[in-house]
Design a protein around this motif. Structure first.
Motif, mmCIF file in Angstrom:
data_model
loop_
_atom_site.group_PDB
_atom_site.id
_atom_site.type_symbol
_atom_site.label_atom_id
_atom_site.label_comp_id
_atom_site.label_asym_id
_atom_site.label_seq_id
_atom_site.Cartn_x
_atom_site.Cartn_y
_atom_site.Cartn_z
ATOM 1 N N ALA A 8 0.682 -1.216 0.094
ATOM 2 C CA ALA A 8 0.035 0.080 0.104
ATOM 3 C C ALA A 8 0.791 1.125 0.034
ATOM 4 N N VAL A 9 0.534 1.980 -1.001
ATOM 5 C CA VAL A 9 1.379 3.512 -1.268
ATOM 6 C C VAL A 9 0.391 4.576 -0.954
ATOM 7 N N VAL A 10 0.887 5.656 0.054
ATOM 8 C CA VAL A 10 -0.011 6.664 0.352
ATOM 9 C C VAL A 10 0.927 7.726 -0.561
ATOM 10 N N LEU A 11 0.531 8.493 -1.282
ATOM 11 C CA LEU A 11 0.793 9.605 -1.937
ATOM 12 C C LEU A 11 -0.055 10.867 -1.814
ATOM 13 N N GLN A 12 0.644 12.039 -1.521
ATOM 14 C CA GLN A 12 -0.008 13.232 -1.109
ATOM 15 C C GLN A 12 0.853 14.286 -1.590
ATOM 16 N N PRO A 13 0.645 14.294 -3.062
ATOM 17 C CA PRO A 13 1.625 15.812 -3.653
ATOM 18 C C PRO A 13 1.129 16.881 -3.330
ATOM 19 N N ARG A 14 2.179 17.872 -3.335
ATOM 20 C CA ARG A 14 1.733 19.337 -3.232
ATOM 21 C C ARG A 14 0.876 19.973 -4.422
ATOM 22 N N SER A 15 0.718 19.398 -5.548
ATOM 23 C CA SER A 15 0.240 19.790 -6.753
ATOM 24 C C SER A 15 0.055 18.624 -7.717
ATOM 25 N N ASN A 16 -0.974 18.866 -8.728
ATOM 26 C CA ASN A 16 -0.815 18.037 -9.943
ATOM 27 C C ASN A 16 -1.149 16.483 -9.511
ATOM 28 N N ILE A 17 -2.162 16.164 -8.478
ATOM 29 C CA ILE A 17 -2.314 14.606 -8.069
ATOM 30 C C ILE A 17 -2.720 14.137 -9.306
ATOM 31 N N SER A 18 -3.501 14.639 -10.444
ATOM 32 C CA SER A 18 -3.898 13.552 -11.337
ATOM 33 C C SER A 18 -2.799 13.090 -12.168
ATOM 34 N N ALA A 19 -1.559 13.604 -12.169
ATOM 35 C CA ALA A 19 -0.557 13.186 -12.739
ATOM 36 C C ALA A 19 0.132 12.139 -12.371
ATOM 37 N N ILE A 20 -0.236 11.505 -10.967
ATOM 38 C CA ILE A 20 0.549 10.453 -10.385
ATOM 39 C C ILE A 20 0.390 8.968 -11.465
ATOM 40 N N PRO A 21 -0.530 8.732 -12.012
ATOM 41 C CA PRO A 21 -0.495 7.674 -12.661
ATOM 42 C C PRO A 21 0.679 7.631 -13.903
ATOM 43 N N SER A 22 0.601 8.735 -14.430
ATOM 44 C CA SER A 22 1.770 8.980 -15.697
ATOM 45 C C SER A 22 2.962 8.953 -15.123
ATOM 46 N N ASN A 23 3.214 9.862 -14.106
ATOM 47 C CA ASN A 23 4.456 9.766 -13.353
ATOM 48 C C ASN A 23 4.971 8.363 -13.005
ATOM 49 N N LEU A 24 3.948 7.347 -12.709
ATOM 50 C CA LEU A 24 4.436 5.952 -12.078
ATOM 51 C C LEU A 24 4.950 5.393 -13.256
#
Length: 389
Positions: free
Chosen positions: A201-217
């Motif tokens: 289980a990974v918790v990701l809480q970015p400062r901005s642009n949370i929608s970009a997480i899948p593409s970043n991964l």
């Protein structure tokens, strides 16, 4: 601090007890206590002798009454180790107590933080499985979840996304998750990783642009639109499912979505990371029993293909056609001549009676392929009762 430890000695193994144990060690960490004080507090908390060993240092042992002992006990009932020979242990003559594992785990984590040189610590090593489980479980009280959110360092007013990570090649899922997120996520404020069963289980809480997480991964796995680029993704068996963005108190919802998306993932392809938000109506497949899916004539026909090598090749060609929409692009995707793909598609049309030159035939095939993959996914079923007792 001593008053808190005394109170803990009478607690049961409920979520409240786990949170209070975690709070006790967090207090020790915040106070930056030395190794002796950490060992003494651990012994008092566990109500048995505890010890810490560090290379090039004397062994430290304290009884539950606070008396320091010499030497190393020959039989430790529980031991936790980390790099370069560091270890902590509990000495109990009888069987371990229900909370011993958590006490030792928290002691080891505190020791890593307090006794490890800063340049040897990695942020993702500091995640706590007990806290993560409290965060994503449906059963804890709002107060317990709020406490877990605070102890994990999450901002309760900022959205997060939960990511479920697994592997298809026997890798440790926790290490795989650290590899996946450790490549660097832009604007990442906080990353927490903990292994729960066979999934990380990974918790990701970015400062901005949370929608970009899948593409970043996907970028971390070096995925390109038509296949794998050279790099980690070319050999990696890592797969991941990303839940929707929610506030921390809604983390169970994002976790369930991540687990569901994980079942649609395909290792070593551009579908290794699946965003639940992109599944749309396909997510409804999760509500259909597997046996009912397999009983469908279209799904059953494709399932029969998978029983032979030629059939599996035809399935691969069909999947490529459904993905790209053209024979030539399917050939590029599979690194084959387009005439070979055309032959396999024609053979498939003859077997199943679909017109794969029409949009309706391709749609029908796409749905059947997704259903077949969902049924045979090696990923675990989403755990709807995590944390309920």
């Amino acid at each position: 601090m001593l008053e808190l430890i005394t109170q803990l000695s009478g607690l049961d193994t409920s979520a409240e007890a786990a949170v209070r144990i975690i709070a006790a060690f967090d207090t020790l960490i915040e106070a930056r206590v030395p190794a002796g004080a950490l060992t003494r507090a651990t012994a008092a908390l566990a109500q048995c002798t505890a010890g810490i060993h560090r290379p090039d240092h004397s062994v430290i042992r304290f009884t539950s009454e606070g008396r320091q002992l010499e030497g190393v006990h020959a039989t430790s009932s529980l031991t936790a180790s980390w790099f370069d020979g560091h270890s902590v242990w509990l000495e109990r003559s009888g069987p371990p107590h229900p909370l011993d594992g958590l006490v030792l785990e928290r002691c080891a984590m505190a020791a890593r933080i307090l006794l490890t040189p800063p340049n040897r610590l990695a942020p993702t090593d500091l995640a706590d499985p007990a806290l993560i489980e409290l965060l994503i479980s449906k059963s804890p009280s709002p107060e317990d979840r709020a406490r877990a959110i605070s102890l994990l360092g999450l901002d309760p007013s900022r959205p997060l996304r939960m990511v479920a990570v697994s592997t298809v090649d026997q890798q440790n899922p926790g290490e795989a998750a650290k590899t996946l997120v450790g490549c660097g996520l832009p604007a990442a404020k906080l990353v927490r990783v903990a292994t729960i069963g066979t999934v990380a289980a990974v918790v990701l809480q970015p400062r901005s642009n949370i929608s970009a997480i899948p593409s970043n991964l996907r970028g971390n796995l070096h995925v390109s639109p038509l296949g794998w680029k050279a790099g980690m993704g070319a050999v990696s068996g890592i797969v991941a499912g990303v839940g929707s963005a929610v506030l921390p108190h809604q983390a169970p919802q994002s976790w369930m979505q991540g687990r569901l998306a994980l079942k649609f993932s395909v290792a070593r392809t551009e579908s290794a990371v699946i965003d639940h938000d992109d599944l749309g109506a396909l997510a409804l497949l999760a509500d259909i029993p597997s046996q009912r899916l397999l009983a469908n004539a279209d799904v059953a026909a494709l399932a029969e293909f998978a029983t032979t090598e030629h059939g599996r090749q035809d399935l691969a060609a069909l999947a490529a056609l459904c993905k790209t929409g053209s024979l030539r692009q399917a050939a590029v995707l599979l690194h084959m001549h387009h005439s070979t793909i055309a032959t396999r598609i024609a053979r498939t049309e003859q077997k199943v009676g679909w017109d794969l030159g029409s949009s309706g035939g391709v749609l029908r095939a796409s749905i059947a392929l997704q259903a077949l993959h969902f049924v045979h996914s090696p990923m675990e079923e989403p755990d709807h009762s995590l944390g309920s007792h």
